[in-house]
Each structure stands twice: as structure tokens, then as C-alpha cells.
Write a protein that holds these residues in place. Structure first.
Motif, mmCIF file in Angstrom:
data_model
loop_
_atom_site.group_PDB
_atom_site.id
_atom_site.type_symbol
_atom_site.label_atom_id
_atom_site.label_comp_id
_atom_site.label_asym_id
_atom_site.label_seq_id
_atom_site.Cartn_x
_atom_site.Cartn_y
_atom_site.Cartn_z
ATOM 1 N N GLY B 163 0.795 -1.218 0.000
ATOM 2 C CA GLY B 163 0.000 0.000 0.000
ATOM 3 C C GLY B 163 0.831 1.274 0.000
ATOM 4 O O GLY B 163 0.503 2.257 0.662
ATOM 5 N N GLU B 164 1.961 1.233 -0.733
ATOM 6 C CA GLU B 164 2.823 2.414 -0.843
ATOM 7 C C GLU B 164 2.920 2.832 -2.304
ATOM 8 O O GLU B 164 2.858 1.990 -3.191
ATOM 9 N N THR B 165 3.111 4.129 -2.525
ATOM 10 C CA THR B 165 3.429 4.608 -3.869
ATOM 11 C C THR B 165 4.848 5.147 -3.862
ATOM 12 O O THR B 165 5.245 5.847 -2.921
ATOM 13 N N GLY B 184 -3.357 2.998 1.214
ATOM 14 C CA GLY B 184 -4.590 2.228 1.370
ATOM 15 C C GLY B 184 -4.345 0.754 1.152
ATOM 16 O O GLY B 184 -3.243 0.328 0.791
ATOM 17 N N ASN B 185 -5.407 -0.011 1.342
ATOM 18 C CA ASN B 185 -5.319 -1.461 1.365
ATOM 19 C C ASN B 185 -5.491 -2.059 -0.041
ATOM 20 O O ASN B 185 -6.517 -1.879 -0.672
ATOM 21 N N ASN B 186 -4.449 -2.769 -0.503
ATOM 22 C CA ASN B 186 -4.454 -3.440 -1.805
ATOM 23 C C ASN B 186 -4.843 -2.534 -2.980
ATOM 24 O O ASN B 186 -5.858 -2.726 -3.633
ATOM 25 N N PRO B 187 -3.993 -1.564 -3.277
ATOM 26 C CA PRO B 187 -4.210 -0.787 -4.514
ATOM 27 C C PRO B 187 -4.037 -1.713 -5.726
ATOM 28 O O PRO B 187 -3.070 -2.475 -5.772
ATOM 29 N N GLY B 202 -6.723 3.066 -7.415
ATOM 30 C CA GLY B 202 -7.951 2.435 -6.948
ATOM 31 C C GLY B 202 -7.613 1.374 -5.922
ATOM 32 O O GLY B 202 -6.570 0.719 -6.006
ATOM 33 N N LEU B 203 -8.473 1.191 -4.945
ATOM 34 C CA LEU B 203 -8.206 0.224 -3.883
ATOM 35 C C LEU B 203 -9.153 -0.961 -4.002
ATOM 36 O O LEU B 203 -10.351 -0.781 -4.215
ATOM 37 N N PHE B 204 -8.580 -2.151 -3.852
ATOM 38 C CA PHE B 204 -9.432 -3.341 -3.786
ATOM 39 C C PHE B 204 -9.813 -3.652 -2.347
ATOM 40 O O PHE B 204 -10.934 -4.041 -2.049
ATOM 41 N N GLY B 205 -8.887 -3.447 -1.430
ATOM 42 C CA GLY B 205 -9.069 -3.876 -0.039
ATOM 43 C C GLY B 205 -9.924 -2.946 0.796
ATOM 44 O O GLY B 205 -10.229 -3.253 1.945
ATOM 45 N N GLU B 206 -10.283 -1.805 0.265
ATOM 46 C CA GLU B 206 -11.199 -0.913 0.980
ATOM 47 C C GLU B 206 -11.964 -0.088 -0.044
ATOM 48 O O GLU B 206 -11.552 0.025 -1.196
ATOM 49 N N PHE B 253 -13.821 13.680 -13.244
ATOM 50 C CA PHE B 253 -13.206 12.391 -13.533
ATOM 51 C C PHE B 253 -14.271 11.324 -13.392
ATOM 52 O O PHE B 253 -15.142 11.407 -12.529
ATOM 53 N N VAL B 254 -14.182 10.321 -14.249
ATOM 54 C CA VAL B 254 -15.101 9.195 -14.143
ATOM 55 C C VAL B 254 -14.275 7.953 -13.811
ATOM 56 O O VAL B 254 -13.218 7.730 -14.388
ATOM 57 N N LEU B 255 -14.721 7.196 -12.825
ATOM 58 C CA LEU B 255 -13.938 6.079 -12.310
ATOM 59 C C LEU B 255 -14.827 4.854 -12.103
ATOM 60 O O LEU B 255 -15.980 4.990 -11.682
ATOM 61 N N PRO B 256 -14.302 3.654 -12.392
ATOM 62 C CA PRO B 256 -15.100 2.454 -12.148
ATOM 63 C C PRO B 256 -15.169 2.126 -10.656
ATOM 64 O O PRO B 256 -14.166 2.246 -9.957
ATOM 65 N N ALA B 257 -16.334 1.725 -10.179
ATOM 66 C CA ALA B 257 -16.447 1.252 -8.798
ATOM 67 C C ALA B 257 -15.955 -0.193 -8.747
ATOM 68 O O ALA B 257 -15.939 -0.886 -9.754
#
Lengths: 105, 382
Positions: B163-165, B184-187, B202-206, B253-257
Motif C-alpha cells: 500500500g505504498e506509492t 490504502g489497502n491493496n491498490p 484504486g483500492l481493492f481492499g477498501e 473524472f469518471v472512475l469504475p467502482a
């Protein structure tokens, strides 16, 4: 009339041979699902991606029942989703068998 | 007299040879054929396939970037293969196997360096764009995702496990790394906006996304849409969405959930939520047409035979159609008049007019996935 009968006979034959082919191996649609859709996380060659390696050597610690359950119910708190909404228990079992024995092609 | 004929003939031959040797690449593109490890070289204006280039290894989930002169493509294969393809000579120019398991890459703004993101061993490796010799190795100890180029000869990438960039500055011989923790958790993927300012993962874990303002001296994580799925049951995710630099649609911006059948809209300046659009399935790509007036969305298995088009002014779905089984990717022509869509299980790339939605052409391809036009060469983050 003869033509109709022949057509029916041919169709029956075609259906039977298709069913036989499927009994002997994993149905093509399921193989495609494993390669393409499981493959979107595990890699098309199943050697792993965002998800882990799921080739036979990596799955050796699973028996078929456990692996079928993982396919159906996923693994909570990980990216492995439950496939129960899409797959029947019989299909999940076939997929587990296919994964454990590896691709014989 | 005879010598005159000879001279004229020679001049004509030279002229012909010259005409043949001029290849303009500005409207060309490459289509990844994921099953057969090949690329189709295509002509966007002629809606035609020119040739097939073979021998690129495992191209499942492959992507590519272009050199600034639009002559070369750098193709990032899943098997760790990095292949430099010459669009003019229509052949592989160079190829190296740089890791065991790779996931995407990027090219520096000056075109001198190509970076590859690896799962195994986790990290980023950087290569000379000319020779494909490795110039830097940045192990991260984590599966590395969301690798993009940033202005100033920098690359930005994110660690799935940690969870680091990390921002890698390549202006010195030894890359200078800035680590940003708490992303964040599991980008699962990331994008950089066309101006090179915002990096959004985008995060998968949260529930939520995390942004970085790269114009800041020390960028800090900015939470975007925290808890966007609150109170709603999460659906199984059969395919991780993709984030690409086509997210800007007008002022938003448009982003997928993730885990929900919707796309999310956020304000381009404040990053506050401005709306949601309910979609047919779990979005994989939500791509704005280059003018930003429409957003085209495709979906995860088992709803991946459908495309929806959303009008960005009303945020309503204005068109829905089924190009065929397994719609994997879309690419707009640079001005957005047409869109090319890969339909994997139909073995076709289909081409549509984006205003009338009429089909204008199709091209045969073997299990096509990504489509990449050379105009990407001049866009940050593509």
C-alpha cells in the motif's frame, strides 16, 4: 421423409458424440473460463499474476473437495471471489479436477 | 541516347524506392493478440489490418507504449518479455526477457527510458529505450502495479501488498526514490491525469481511491470517495477494473467502482463526489471519448458482451449494445470520431462511429485484447 429421418439421426449422433467428448475431458467452455477468466488474475498460463500460481504443483496441498469449495465460495479478505453465482457445484468440481491434473494437451 | 534511357530509368526506380520507403505512422496502431503472442499492425484511417508481427511470447494482459517519433512500440508481455517493435519495418527490432512475470510499463517523457512493472520478482526495472539494456533495478518486495510516466523524467508506481506509492526520479544515474506510505489497502491499478498532476490509485481492499498531487513538494495521500459502497452489499469481483489516463470527462473524472455496478464521478478540482451512474455490470474500463462528451464502459465476466455509453452532461446511459462475446478493450481514434473495440471470443476488432453508433468496419484478429494507436506517444500516462 427419409431426409427428415436422416437429419434427426445425424443430429442425435452429433449430440451423442459431443456428450462423449465432454465426458472424457473438461468441456471446452470450462477450459476457456479457467484460461481467460481465472486467468485475468492468475495469468492465462495460470502461473500467477495478482493472484497466486494455480498450476498443479502449487495446488498439491488441496484435495478436490477443498479446491471445489474455494472456487465456489472464494477466500474471504482476499481478491478471490466466490464463483457460486455463476458456476454449478458440478462445474466447480470439474474445474478443480482440471486444475489438479494440469492441462494434458 | 541509350545512357539517357538508363539515367531516366534509374531516376524512376529511385523515386519508386523512395516512395516505398516512406511510412507515415501517425494513424497506425497495434492490436494485441493475446493467445498467439502476436500483434496486428493496423491502419486507423483505412480501418484495415496491414500485417501480423509474431513471436512476442505470452501476451495475456499485455500493454505497450510508443516512442516519441511513433516509430517503435515497446511491448510488455506477461512472461516478462520486453519487445521493441519497429512499425516502419514491420518487425521485431529487439527483445529481452527481463523478469518472470510482468504487468505493464511506461516510457519516460523524453523517450530515453522504458520502465517495466514486475510481479515476480516484485519491483520496477528500467531500460535504455535504444538498446533495451537495463539501467536501473528497483526491487520493491511487493507486486508492483499502476506504473506510469510523470513529467520530469520520473516514473510513479504502487505496491499491491504494502500500500505504498513510489516516485522514481531518473535524472541522476542512481534513481532517487520518494516513498509515500498509507495509500490504502491493496491498490490494484492507478492512472496519471493527462497534465501529469494527479496520480490516482484504486483500492481493492477498501472502499475508495487515493490520490497524490504531484505538483506538491511532498505529496500526501488524499482520500477520494472513502466508503463509496457503504451500506450496500459488495458483489464478487471477477475482474479487477482498469484505471487509464482517459478518466477526464469535462470538469470531472469518471472512475469504475469495485464490487458495485456503477461508475463514480468526482469533481476535477476538489475530488468530491459529483454523482454516480448505475451500470449494466461491474465496469472494467470507463473511458472518456477524447472530447470528454461521452464515457464508454465495458464490463467484467459474465456480463462482458455489452457496452454502455454514458452522456457526461446528464450522466445518463444513452446507448447500450452487444458487440459480441468478451469485449476486452476500447480505443478511440485520436479525435474521437470512431472507437475500436476488441471482441475476444468473436475473433474480431469492431469499429463504430461514436456519434451515430453505427458499425463502420471490422477486422479479423486472434483473441484480440488491447488496442493501441500511435497517438498515445504524445500523451502523458499512456
Amino acid at each position: 421423409m427419409l431426409k427428415t429421418l436422416l437429419t434427426i439421426a445425424f443430429c442425435l449422433l452429433a449430440i451423442t458424440s459431443l456428450a462423449l467428448a465432454e465426458e472424457q475431458g473438461t468441456p471446452a467452455a470450462l477450459v476457456n473460463l479457467v484460461r481467460q477468466d481465472c486467468g485475468s488474475c492468475h495469468g492465462m498460463t495460470l502461473k500467477g499474476g495478482l493472484g497466486p500460481d494455480i498450476r498443479p504443483d502449487a495446488l498439491g496441498h488441496y484435495d478436490i473437495d477443498t479446491l471445489s469449495t474455494v472456487v465456489l465460495d472464494g477466500i474471504p479478505k482476499t481478491a478471490m471471489p466466490p464463483w457460486r453465482p455463476i458456476l454449478s457445484e458440478a462445474d466447480a468440481r470439474k474445474i478443480a479436477e482440471y486444475l489438479l491434473k494440469g492441462d494434458t494437451k | 541516347m541509350k545512357w539517357l534511357y538508363g539515367a531516366v530509368l534509374a531516376a524512376m526506380l529511385t523515386g519508386t524506392a523512395q516512395a516505398q520507403s516512406v511510412v507515415a505512422t501517425g494513424d497506425l496502431g497495434l492490436v494485441v493478440e493475446r493467445g498467439s503472442g502476436s500483434l496486428l499492425l493496423v491502419d486507423q484511417s483505412d480501418r484495415a489490418s496491414l500485417t501480423r508481427i509474431k513471436g512476442l511470447g505470452d501476451l495475456s494482459h499485455a500493454s505497450l507504449v510508443y516512442s516519441p517519433d511513433e516509430r517503435f512500440a515497446y511491448v510488455f508481455g506477461r512472461d516478462g518479455g520486453l519487445t521493441k517493435v519497429d512499425l516502419v519495418e514491420k518487425r521485431i527490432a529487439k527483445r529481452v526477457l527481463q523478469s518472470g512475470n510482468a504487468i505493464g510499463g511506461a516510457i519516460s517523457d523524453d523517450g530515453s527510458l522504458v520502465a517495466v512493472s514486475n510481479y515476480e520478482p516484485g519491483g520496477v526495472r528500467i531500460f535504455d529505450a535504444e538498446t533495451l539494456e537495463m539501467v536501473a533495478d528497483i526491487p520493491t518486495g511487493s507486486k508492483t502495479i499502476g506504473l506510469v510516466d510523470a513529467p520530469g523524467k520520473r516514473f510513479v508506481f504502487t505496491l499491491w501488498d504494502a500500500g505504498e506509492t513510489w516516485i522514481a526520479d531518473l535524472n541522476t544515474e542512481e534513481p532517487k526514490i520518494t516513498r509515500i506510505t498509507g495509500m490504502g489497502n491493496n491498490p490494484y491499478d492507478a492512472l496519471i491525469t493527462g497534465d501529469g498532476r494527479l496520480y490516482i490509485t484504486g483500492l481493492f481492499g477498501e472502499d475508495g481511491l487515493t490520490a497524490l498531487d504531484l505538483w506538491q513538494e511532498d505529496p500526501e495521500p488524499i482520500r477520494v470517495l472513502p466508503g463509496y459502497g457503504r451500506g450496500k452489499a459488495e458483489l464478487p469481483v471477477y475482474k479487477m477494473p482498469h484505471l487509464e489516463g482517459w478518466a477526464r470527462a469535462g470538469q470531472e473524472f469518471v472512475l469504475p467502482a469495485v464490487g458495485h455496478h456503477e461508475v463514480l464521478w468526482v469533481d476535477g478540482d476538489t475530488l468530491a463526489e459529483t454523482g454516480r451512474t448505475r451500470t449494466h455490470g461491474q465496469p472494467v474500463f470507463a473511458m472518456a471519448r477524447p472530447d470528454g462528451r461521452q464515457v464508454w464502459v465495458n464490463f467484467a465476466h459474465p456480463l462482458n458482451n455489452t457496452i454502455q455509453v454514458i452522456d457526461t452532461v446528464t450522466k445518463q446511459v444513452v446507448h447500450e449494445f452487444k458487440p459480441g462475446p468478451a469485449v476486452l478493450h476500447m480505443e478511440f481514434t485520436p479525435r474521437g470520431n470512431e472507437v475500436w473495440i476488441s471482441v475476444r471470443d468473436a475473433g474480431k476488432v469492431m469499429i463504430y462511429d461514436t456519434r451515430t453508433f453505427e458499425k463502420t468496419g471490422e477486422i479479423d484478429a486472434e483473441s484480440p485484447s488491447g488496442i493501441f494507436f500511435t497517438a498515445r506517444a504524445h500523451r502523458t500516462g499512456l
